[in-house]
Design a protein around this motif. Sequence first.
Motif, short mmCIF file in Angstrom:
data_model
loop_
_atom_site.label_atom_id
_atom_site.label_comp_id
_atom_site.label_asym_id
_atom_site.label_seq_id
_atom_site.Cartn_x
_atom_site.Cartn_y
_atom_site.Cartn_z
N ILE A 1 0.77 -1.22 0.12
CA ILE A 1 -0.15 0.04 0.16
C ILE A 1 1.07 1.37 0.04
O ILE A 1 0.49 2.35 -0.83
CB ILE A 1 -0.95 -0.06 1.14
N ASN B 1 2.31 2.02 -3.18
CA ASN B 1 1.23 2.22 -4.13
C ASN B 1 1.13 1.00 -5.12
O ASN B 1 0.54 1.09 -6.22
CB ASN B 1 1.44 3.43 -4.95
N HIS B 2 1.64 -0.03 -4.74
CA HIS B 2 1.26 -1.33 -5.71
C HIS B 2 -0.25 -1.89 -5.37
O HIS B 2 -0.70 -2.36 -6.49
CB HIS B 2 2.18 -2.48 -5.12
N ALA C 1 -3.44 0.57 -4.47
CA ALA C 1 -4.10 1.89 -4.40
C ALA C 1 -5.16 1.80 -3.40
O ALA C 1 -5.96 0.85 -3.55
CB ALA C 1 -4.16 2.45 -5.80
N LYS D 1 1.06 4.59 7.46
CA LYS D 1 2.65 4.93 6.91
C LYS D 1 3.36 5.29 7.90
O LYS D 1 4.31 4.97 8.27
CB LYS D 1 2.43 5.70 5.54
#
Length: 125
Positions: free
Chosen positions: A21, A24-25, A27, A83
């Motif tokens: 995530i 961004n593999h 989204a 994150k």
Amino acid sequence: MEFDDKIPIYYQIKQYIYQEIIVNHLAPGDKLPAVRQLALTLTVNVNTIQRALGELINEGILESKRGRGNFVTTDVSTLTDMKHRVVEEQLALMYDRLADLQITPDEMVTYLTDYISKRKEQAQA
């Protein structure tokens, strides 16, 4: 995916999905592969996948849509918090390892700053 025997596999799968995530593999809004497909791909038991996904759903990182599958949340603040949490965990590991080497926090900052500068130079070369 290579698993570390010292860390529960479901936890490593969670970390793998976090990373997918963050880079961004996966989204926001993306559908994850089916549980059985993930189990085959990662060569683990279906129950292990379900435990990892269940925790991600409880955390709000994934949303389960009955009959349709599991999707990455579209809640940007939840993903931003995730994150920050992942980065903080990595920094805590680094801090603890450097502290074990009797490196002071000021020295850590110096070493990290120097390291980042070297990496930038290598990337530009």
